[in-house]
Design a protein around this motif. Structure first.
Motif, mmCIF file in Angstrom:
data_model
loop_
_atom_site.group_PDB
_atom_site.id
_atom_site.type_symbol
_atom_site.label_atom_id
_atom_site.label_comp_id
_atom_site.label_asym_id
_atom_site.label_seq_id
_atom_site.Cartn_x
_atom_site.Cartn_y
_atom_site.Cartn_z
ATOM 1 N N GLY A 103 0.820 -1.198 0.000
ATOM 2 C CA GLY A 103 0.000 0.000 0.000
ATOM 3 C C GLY A 103 0.857 1.251 0.000
ATOM 4 N N CYS A 104 0.254 2.353 -0.416
ATOM 5 C CA CYS A 104 0.949 3.638 -0.428
ATOM 6 C C CYS A 104 -0.070 4.743 -0.186
ATOM 7 C CB CYS A 104 1.661 3.856 -1.757
ATOM 8 S SG CYS A 104 2.702 5.325 -1.770
ATOM 9 N N MET A 105 0.247 5.627 0.759
ATOM 10 C CA MET A 105 -0.626 6.761 1.032
ATOM 11 C C MET A 105 0.140 8.058 0.823
ATOM 12 S SD MET A 105 -2.849 7.884 4.413
ATOM 13 C CE MET A 105 -1.443 8.304 5.442
ATOM 14 N N ALA A 106 -0.481 8.979 0.109
ATOM 15 C CA ALA A 106 0.086 10.315 -0.065
ATOM 16 C C ALA A 106 -0.788 11.317 0.675
ATOM 17 C CB ALA A 106 0.156 10.674 -1.548
ATOM 18 N N ILE A 107 -0.144 12.246 1.370
ATOM 19 C CA ILE A 107 -0.861 13.328 2.047
ATOM 20 C C ILE A 107 -0.377 14.638 1.439
ATOM 21 C CG2 ILE A 107 -1.432 14.441 4.224
ATOM 22 C CD1 ILE A 107 -0.817 11.880 5.673
ATOM 23 N N LEU A 108 -1.292 15.336 0.768
ATOM 24 C CA LEU A 108 -0.987 16.629 0.150
ATOM 25 C C LEU A 108 -1.513 17.731 1.059
ATOM 26 C CD1 LEU A 108 -0.073 18.438 -2.187
ATOM 27 C CD2 LEU A 108 -2.237 17.913 -3.340
ATOM 28 N N ILE A 109 -0.601 18.579 1.527
ATOM 29 C CA ILE A 109 -0.942 19.590 2.529
ATOM 30 C C ILE A 109 -0.853 20.985 1.924
ATOM 31 C CG2 ILE A 109 -0.342 20.514 4.792
ATOM 32 C CD1 ILE A 109 1.113 17.794 5.273
ATOM 33 N N ASP A 110 -1.915 21.745 2.080
ATOM 34 C CA ASP A 110 -1.958 23.124 1.598
ATOM 35 C C ASP A 110 -1.197 24.019 2.580
ATOM 36 O OD1 ASP A 110 -2.574 25.633 0.623
ATOM 37 O OD2 ASP A 110 -4.676 25.162 0.228
ATOM 38 N N MET A 111 -0.046 24.542 2.126
ATOM 39 C CA MET A 111 0.762 25.432 2.968
ATOM 40 C C MET A 111 0.697 26.874 2.465
ATOM 41 S SD MET A 111 1.856 23.308 5.203
ATOM 42 C CE MET A 111 3.024 24.340 6.094
ATOM 43 N N LEU A 119 4.831 6.004 2.602
ATOM 44 C CA LEU A 119 4.128 7.246 2.901
ATOM 45 C C LEU A 119 4.774 8.358 2.085
ATOM 46 C CD1 LEU A 119 2.105 8.928 4.615
ATOM 47 C CD2 LEU A 119 3.943 9.172 6.306
ATOM 48 N N VAL A 120 3.960 9.131 1.392
ATOM 49 C CA VAL A 120 4.437 10.269 0.610
ATOM 50 C C VAL A 120 3.791 11.529 1.166
ATOM 51 C CG1 VAL A 120 4.400 11.383 -1.663
ATOM 52 C CG2 VAL A 120 4.828 8.922 -1.481
ATOM 53 N N ILE A 121 4.608 12.550 1.382
ATOM 54 C CA ILE A 121 4.092 13.847 1.833
ATOM 55 C C ILE A 121 4.440 14.879 0.774
ATOM 56 C CG2 ILE A 121 4.175 15.648 3.598
ATOM 57 C CD1 ILE A 121 4.990 13.512 5.597
ATOM 58 N N SER A 122 3.446 15.629 0.345
ATOM 59 C CA SER A 122 3.681 16.694 -0.622
ATOM 60 C C SER A 122 3.015 17.969 -0.130
ATOM 61 C CB SER A 122 3.176 16.305 -2.012
ATOM 62 O OG SER A 122 1.841 15.851 -1.957
#
Length: 248
Positions: A55-63, A97-100
């Motif tokens: 599995g792979c989860m990406a979390i895209l955060i509005d900065m 885990l991917v964070i963008s």
């Protein structure tokens, strides 16, 4: 070699010594012939073995500046809750885990690793928060481009197969700041294409803290990308307890 084989073919009627010589010539010729054949490897062992991801989860955060207050007051807590939940349910499996970040910074993806790598790199939530702020440029909200780049990155990751579970979480009001309408339309269409490819790979989407007046637009975008209602959740900024995805 051709002459020796010719002698063997026409000299079988000679004496014993001649026959012994002929036999020696034949053996020598056979060995020479074998030596000319290139060895064939029956199996090729790869230098690097590809490990399939479960599995792979990406979390895209509005900065960006428009989302700054929501990030500090509510979205940051949800990010921590999502991360901890993913850590717990991903134990014993091969996950990433991917964070963008979504802002004026063109570099979208800022972290990729196993869930445990996040806690090793950032020893506290505050340290992670500071890292994200340093990687962002609050002057713009590159919503369409950032969503597109995050989904493309996830789809092309090494180890992602048709069996890999894909989840992308977006924490943003989803207001794109591009003022050039022609450019906005082009980037928006590219995003829809990325979303469609991601959906075809079995990917799911969770959109949180979406501005209320943006919800109809994004439902239409999701519909154009082919998403079914069971493949996404979209909740506006008024939702106090967002519906969290399952990672099992």
């Amino acid at each position: 070699m051709a002459r020796r084989l010719q002698n063997f073919k026409f000299g079988l009627g000679g004496n014993t010594m001649q026959k012994q010589s002929i036999c020696f010539i034949v053996v020598t010729a056979a060995v020479a012939m074998v030596g000319c054949v290139k060895a064939v490897r029956t199996s090729e062992r790869p230098a690097f073995e590809r490990q399939e991801l479960d599995g792979c989860m990406a979390i895209l955060i509005d900065m960006s500046g428009s989302f700054a207050d929501a990030w500090e007051e509510r979205a940051y807590e949800l990010f921590i809750e999502l991360s901890e939940s993913y850590f717990t349910e991903a134990m014993g499996t091969n996950n990433r885990l991917v964070i963008s970040q979504l802002s004026g910074n063109d570099r979208v993806v800022v972290f990729e690793g196993a869930p445990v790598d996040l806690t090793r790199q950032f020893r506290s939530p505050e340290e992670l928060n500071q890292f994200l702020k340093k990687k962002s440029d609050p002057s713009r909200s590159r919503v369409y481009a950032s969503v597109s780049e995050t989904l493309d990155y996830l789809s092309s990751m090494d180890g992602v197969t048709e069996r890999t579970r894909l989840m992308t979480v977006v924490m943003s009001d989803l207001r794109d700041s591009e003022s050039d309408q022609e450019k906005r339309n082009r980037i928006g269409q590219e995003m829809v294409e990325s979303m469609n490819d991601y959906r075809n790979r079995g990917g799911a989407l969770a959109l949180y803290f979406v501005a209320s007046d943006e919800v109809p637009r994004w439902k239409d975008i999701l519909d154009r990308a082919g998403f079914l209602e069971s493949q996404y959740v979209i909740q506006n900024e008024l939702t106090r307890r967002p519906q969290l995805p399952r990672f099992d």
